[in-house]
Each structure stands twice: as C-alpha cells, then as structure tokens.
Design an enzyme around this catalytic site. Structure first.
Site, PDB file in Angstrom:
ATOM      1  N   LYS A   1     -15.766  16.172  11.428  1.00 58.89           N
ATOM      2  CA  LYS A   1     -16.725  16.072  12.528  1.00 58.89           C
ATOM      3  C   LYS A   1     -17.070  17.472  13.004  1.00 58.89           C
ATOM      4  CE  LYS A   1     -14.893  11.609  13.592  1.00 58.89           C
ATOM      5  NZ  LYS A   1     -13.535  11.575  13.062  1.00 58.89           N
TER       6      LYS A   1
ATOM      7  N   THR B   1       0.871  -1.183   0.000  1.00 65.29           N
ATOM      8  CA  THR B   1       0.000   0.000   0.000  1.00 65.29           C
ATOM      9  C   THR B   1       0.907   1.231   0.000  1.00 65.29           C
ATOM     10  OG1 THR B   1      -0.055   0.117   2.384  1.00 65.29           O
ATOM     11  CG2 THR B   1      -1.773  -1.186   1.341  1.00 65.29           C
TER      12      THR B   1
ATOM     13  N   GLU C   1      -5.812  -4.174  -0.650  1.00 60.01           N
ATOM     14  CA  GLU C   1      -6.099  -5.360   0.169  1.00 60.01           C
ATOM     15  C   GLU C   1      -7.218  -6.215  -0.419  1.00 60.01           C
ATOM     16  OE1 GLU C   1      -5.585  -2.319   1.232  1.00 60.01           O
ATOM     17  OE2 GLU C   1      -4.539  -2.251   3.159  1.00 60.01           O
TER      18      GLU C   1
ATOM     19  N   TRP D   1     -21.340  14.375  11.063  1.00 60.90           N
ATOM     20  CA  TRP D   1     -20.260  14.139  10.119  1.00 60.90           C
ATOM     21  C   TRP D   1     -20.544  14.853   8.798  1.00 60.90           C
ATOM     22  CZ3 TRP D   1     -18.455   8.330  10.284  1.00 60.90           C
ATOM     23  CH2 TRP D   1     -17.924   8.063  11.556  1.00 60.90           C
TER      24      TRP D   1
HETATM   25  P1  ADP Z   1      -3.674   3.188  -0.946  1.00 60.28           P
HETATM   26  O1  ADP Z   1      -4.350   2.638   0.280  1.00 60.28           O
HETATM   27  O2  ADP Z   1      -2.325   2.715  -1.177  1.00 60.28           O
HETATM   28  O3  ADP Z   1      -3.929   4.638  -1.195  1.00 60.28           O
HETATM   29  P2  ADP Z   1      -5.617   1.772  -2.389  1.00 60.28           P
HETATM   30  O4  ADP Z   1      -5.795   1.781  -3.845  1.00 60.28           O
HETATM   31  O5  ADP Z   1      -5.563   0.490  -1.708  1.00 60.28           O
HETATM   32  O6  ADP Z   1      -4.350   2.558  -2.188  1.00 60.28           O
HETATM   33  O7  ADP Z   1      -6.690   2.716  -1.714  1.00 60.28           O
HETATM   34  C1  ADP Z   1      -7.916   2.212  -1.324  1.00 60.28           C
HETATM   35  C2  ADP Z   1      -8.768   3.345  -0.854  1.00 60.28           C
HETATM   36  O8  ADP Z   1      -9.009   4.279  -1.904  1.00 60.28           O
HETATM   37  C3  ADP Z   1     -10.135   2.922  -0.404  1.00 60.28           C
HETATM   38  O9  ADP Z   1     -10.117   2.426   0.907  1.00 60.28           O
HETATM   39  C4  ADP Z   1     -10.919   4.210  -0.540  1.00 60.28           C
HETATM   40  O10 ADP Z   1     -10.731   5.056   0.563  1.00 60.28           O
HETATM   41  C5  ADP Z   1     -10.287   4.864  -1.738  1.00 60.28           C
HETATM   42  N1  ADP Z   1     -11.100   4.618  -2.922  1.00 60.28           N
HETATM   43  C6  ADP Z   1     -10.913   3.712  -3.893  1.00 60.28           C
HETATM   44  N2  ADP Z   1     -11.847   3.815  -4.852  1.00 60.28           N
HETATM   45  C7  ADP Z   1     -12.675   4.818  -4.477  1.00 60.28           C
HETATM   46  C8  ADP Z   1     -13.861   5.416  -5.023  1.00 60.28           C
HETATM   47  N3  ADP Z   1     -14.374   5.025  -6.179  1.00 60.28           N
HETATM   48  N4  ADP Z   1     -14.430   6.415  -4.327  1.00 60.28           N
HETATM   49  C9  ADP Z   1     -13.925   6.841  -3.155  1.00 60.28           C
HETATM   50  N5  ADP Z   1     -12.829   6.331  -2.596  1.00 60.28           N
HETATM   51  C10 ADP Z   1     -12.205   5.332  -3.238  1.00 60.28           C
END
Ligand code: ADP
Length: 545
Positions: free
Chosen positions: A442, A186, A331, A447
């Site tokens: 918040k 990540t 993940e 929220w």
């Molecule tokens: P990193 O955690 O390395 O930034 P990831 O690709 O694993 O990369 O990120 C996952 C996160 O990205 C998700 O948990 C979410 O918060 C965000 N995410 C992914 N796709 C979307 C989406 N379509 N809309 C909003 N958030 C998104």
C-alpha cells in the site's frame, strides 16, 4: 416430481473399480525411495488397494478413522488414496516439509490412528512418534527386507508384510457420498495449520472437472507426471482424475531435482506435467545450460503461486510446451481457475494472447467467483478494478475440520469462501491475482501488486528468483523493494535492474531498491515465504529514509 434416474452415490471406490474394468492394463510407473523404477498397472493398483482395505479392517478401524501418510508420489501412496478412502476411512496426507513440532500437532489434532511413511521420513517419525499417542500402528512403506532394525518405533511393520496376508477380494462399502474421504492441512504460515476435510462427492466432482478439456485436459492418450506432491492437496486431484481417464501415470518419488525429473520425462515419454513454478525453475535451470530439449512433453500445468510470464514464454518459445496457468487453494480441493484461450482469442496477436495467458484464468464449472470491495459489494468485471476474491461451489470448503466456518453470506443467504487473495476479473471472466491480501503493498493510498513487480524482475536474463515486499515509509506508508537471487555466473547491478523497470510499469510502482540475496526462503509447498523474508530484512532501511 423426482427424476427417475439411478441414485448412485459418488464414491472414490467407483473410480478405482472403473479404472480396473476399463483400463486395467494402463501403466503406473514410480521411481521408488529405494532408487529403482517400479511398474505396474491400474489392475494391480485396484487389487492391492483392496488388500489394504482388508488390512485396515483387520486392525478394527472404524469408518471415519484417520489414516495418515508421510510419503512421496508413488504407487503405494496411490493405493492409500483408494484403499483408505474407499473403505470409509479418511486419508490424512501430511506435508513432510512442515516443522516436526507442527507435524506432531496435526497428527494429534487429526487423531490419526495409523501412519504409513516412506523410509526417507524415518528420522522425522522417530522425532515425533513418542508425542503421538493416538497412532496405534506405524507402517514403513517398503519391502520386508528393507525394514530398519532398531528403529526405536515399537511394532514397526513393513507395508508389504502388512498387506501380503490380506485377501484381495473386497466389496467396497456403499455409504453417503458426503462422507469424509481425505484431509489436508494448510501450510500454516501464520498460526497453527487448519484442515480442509474433503468428501467423496467433492472429490469425484473435482475429478470430473479437472479432466475437462479447458481444465487439466487429461486423457487416456497422455502420460502424466505430477511433480506436485500427493501430500499437497491430493496432487491437485490428479490421481483421481487419472483413474477416471486412464492416462499413464509417472510418479517421481523423492527425486525432484531438474535432472531426475527430465530423465524420467524422457524415459517414460511424458506428455503432461504439473507443478509449482519453483520446480519448473529447477527443470529449466537444468535443461537450458545443457542444451537439452523435451521430445514428448506437450503441456504443463503451473500453479500454486503466480507463474512468471518469462517462464510461460520459455516453455512455449524455446521448447514448444504449452503452459496452463492454474489457481487454487487447499480449501478448494484445489482447482478454481485455469487459463486457456477462448475461440475468439485465437486470432489475437501473440503479445495480446500472452497477456491473457499470464492471468490465472477462467472459473471451472462448479466454482463460482466474485470480487468485492471493503463494503462487501460486488465489483465490476472490467479487468482493472481489484477486490477480495470470494468463491463458492461443491468442492469449496464450508468449515475447517474442528474449526470455524469462515463463509461470508450474501443477500440470498449463500455462503462464499473468502480466499484471502486480491484479484481482478475481466469481461471475458479471466481472473488475475494481484496479490495475497497480506502481501499487497500500500503506497500513498494506492495498491501495488508484488506479483507484477516480481514478474518484471524475473524477465531479466540474470535473475533466477525475485520477491517483492513493502517496506515502511514515513510519507507513502509503504514502498516496494525487490529481493533478487542471481542466476549462477550471471551479473546485474542494482542500477541496471532498476533501469530495466523503466517503461514496464507505472513510475510510482517501480521498486525503491534492489537487495541481492543468496536465496529466497521457501515454505513447505515451495512458495516464497514473505514473512520469513521480511524477518531476514529486519533492520533494512529504504534509501533516503
Ligand atoms: P497454502 O495456503 O498452504 O500456502 P495453498 O496451496 O492452499 O497453500 O495456497 C493457496 C494460495 O496460493 C492462493 O490463495 C493464492 O494466494 C496462491 N496461489 C495459488 N495459485 C496461484 C497462482 N497461479 N497465482 C498466484 N497465486 C496463486
């Protein structure tokens, strides 16, 4: 009583064998680091993947040894997807946009034995190689005559020289489908990166699911351009699903700017593309002022961060391109949900459809999801109640590589992965991300979704990019402000933008201030880095506080 069907292990090598046999002449086109366009077929890909597997055997690598890549989207990288994993080793795709210190850290953490890199990343490799004692072979993904002299990297090989003497005959080994196949760290916006370690089984199941009509809907009739990098969660699994379906593949290499992507799409008759919103922002930013249109593009998957509704509209209304909004995580291999309408929604007025389409979408079979409150109890699917989003399924992480098991157990003893996202789910099963839990604002016990605030700003014609963060407030705890990058040549004032919010959201959710900035900091995967933005805004005070 057991079923009496053949018990074949789900292995990545079966994808490339299938591709060679059933659509061997399917085309794979790559823009190379060298600048030219390279063309070959799935048959060539299969042959060269076997050569690579033999070359890896020749190094004496054990099953399970890690082979790393630092590479753009292209055919050699794809050969690694099949040659490395197919021969039982683990492909570690490194994100070159990480800081060199972090890259050295993850190479050591993964204990990589081989590193193959595109020449673009030579300076990066020169910066880290002395700190990476586990690597016994360094390979430049280039022709022999391009191999740099005096690189300072001992025994540097060109990929072509390395695999050329290897036989293209190879019997792919058969092993347990739960064997590790690839890994991806990540981006580690807080602390050191953590790795998801995928298996052959999780990868093949994900490849099947991704190809489904209500998921990415990949077919042999498509020409697919994955802008999402092969170092970011296996380009959302597209290379595997492509081998399974036989679609034409078009790889952009290092040229990720709007002009290069557009020209490649047109030249190769691309029907389908996939990438994060910031990439599409660049593409639209190029074609709009130039008055260009897409002649073949029909659909694009947008995910990785929230796709602003204004972008969905621009693609749909101005260019006739369908946007599929997707959500997932490293993940989760990464696909979790994808937004396509149900039959009963086809009759809805366009505005109502748009409200659905801006959500992150419905769970794919293979991913179970739920939202829970602070007490861990499941919350209703009413489209309003928000809670922490949890997921489970055969391509969802159980524990991090050499790390913790983050799963939360339910009453039936089943483990759920906490995504760190806050979401609602409606009665039809459409999930909508409110925020990452650490970004939610918040205010007075309520929220505010930073994504909602950003989406409204992004709908203003003068706004190129918007990021909403909470600022400390003595009475309300936090209040939102929005940092805005203007489009080149466009003008808008703070007051005009705040006025623009009127009627579009509840009054108490309207940001307290607008801060104009030259750029929003982006992380290694093209997402807004709110931690860095907050640092940049250190010392900022809310009006009247
Ligand atoms: P990193 O955690 O390395 O930034 P990831 O690709 O694993 O990369 O990120 C996952 C996160 O990205 C998700 O948990 C979410 O918060 C965000 N995410 C992914 N796709 C979307 C989406 N379509 N809309 C909003 N958030 C998104």
């Amino acid at each position: 009583m057991l079923g009496q069907m053949q018990n074949q292990q789900l292995l990545i090598s079966s994808l490339i064998e299938f591709a060679e046999r059933h659509h061997g002449d399917g085309e794979i086109v790559s823009r190379r680091v060298e600048g030219d366009i390279h063309r070959y077929t799935y048959r060539d890909l299969a042959r060269r993947s076997r050569q690579l597997a033999n070359a890896l055997d020749g190094l004496g690598l054990e099953r399970g040894d890690r082979v790393a890549s630092l590479a753009w989207n292209g055919y050699r990288h794809m050969e690694m997807y099949f040659g490395v994993s197919g021969s039982g080793r683990v492909l570690h795709t490194i994100n070159p946009r990480l800081h060199p210190e972090q890259i050295a850290w993850i190479i050591n953490h993964a204990e990589d034995r081989v590193l193959c890199f595109d020449l673009t990343f030579l300076p990066l490799v020169q910066a880290v190689h002395a700190k990476c004692p586990t690597i016994k072979k360094w390979v430049a993904l280039c022709d022999a005559d391009r191999l740099p002299q005096d690189s300072g990297i001992p025994d540097l090989f060109s990929y072509e020289d390395w695999i050329a003497p290897a036989s293209d005959e190879y019997i792919w080994p058969q092993f347990d489908e739960n064997t590790a196949s690839s890994m991806c760290y990540t981006s580690g916006t807080t602390g050191n990166p953590k790795a998801a370690l995928y298996s052959h089984r999780s990868t093949v199941l994900h490849a099947y699911a991704a190809a489904l009509p209500d998921v990415m809907s990949l077919s042999a009739r498509d020409a697919v351009l994955p802008v999402v990098p092969m170092f970011h969660v296996n380009a959302w699994g597209i290379p595997y699903s492509a081998a399974l379906t036989g679609c034409k593949l078009v790889y952009p290499g290092p040229a990720m700017d709007g002009k290069s992507i557009y020209e490649l799409m047109e030249a190769e008759h691309v029907t389908y593309a996939a990438g994060v919103p910031t990439v599409w922002q660049m593409l639209l930013g190029y074609i709009k002022p130039a008055g260009l249109k897409f002649s073949t593009l029909k659909r694009t998957v947008i995910g990785g961060s929230a796709c602003p509704p204004a972008m969905i509209r621009a693609f749909q209304d101005d260019y006739g391109v369908e946007v599929l909004h997707a959500w997932g995580m490293t993940e989760m291999s990464p696909l979790g949900t994808l937004c396509t309408l149900k039959n009963k929604q086809l009759e809805l007025p366009e505005d109502e459809q748009m409200k659905v389409l801006q959500k992150q979408g419905r769970a794919i079979f293979g991913v179970d999801m739920k939202i829970v409150g602070d007490d861990g109890r499941e919350l209703p699917w009413d489209g309003r109640t928000y809670g922490d989003l949890l997921v489970r399924g055969p391509w969802v992480l159980e524990s991090y590589y050499k790390g913790a098991n983050p799963l939360v157990m339910d009453e039936q003893g089943r483990g759920w992965f906490p995504t760190g996202d806050v979401a609602t789910i409606d009665a039809d099963g459409f999930m909508q991300i409110t925020d990452r839990s650490k970004d939610v604002i918040k205010s007075g016990g309520e929220w505010i979704s930073s994504i909602d605030i950003e989406n409204i700003a992004m709908a203003h014609p003068a706004v190129a990019m918007a990021a909403c963060v909470g600022m400390p407030h003595p009475k309300w705890d936090e209040r939102p402000i929005v940092a805005v990058v203007k489009k080149p040549g466009a003008e808008v004032t703070r007051e005009e933008l705040l006025e623009f919010y009127q009627g579009k959201t509840a009054k108490w959710q309207i940001p307290d201030d607008v801060v104009f900035v030259d750029a929003i900091p982006l992380g290694a995967t093209g997402k807004m880095l709110k931690t860095r933005l907050r640092e940049q805004l250190a010392g900022y005070k809310l009006p009247g506080v």
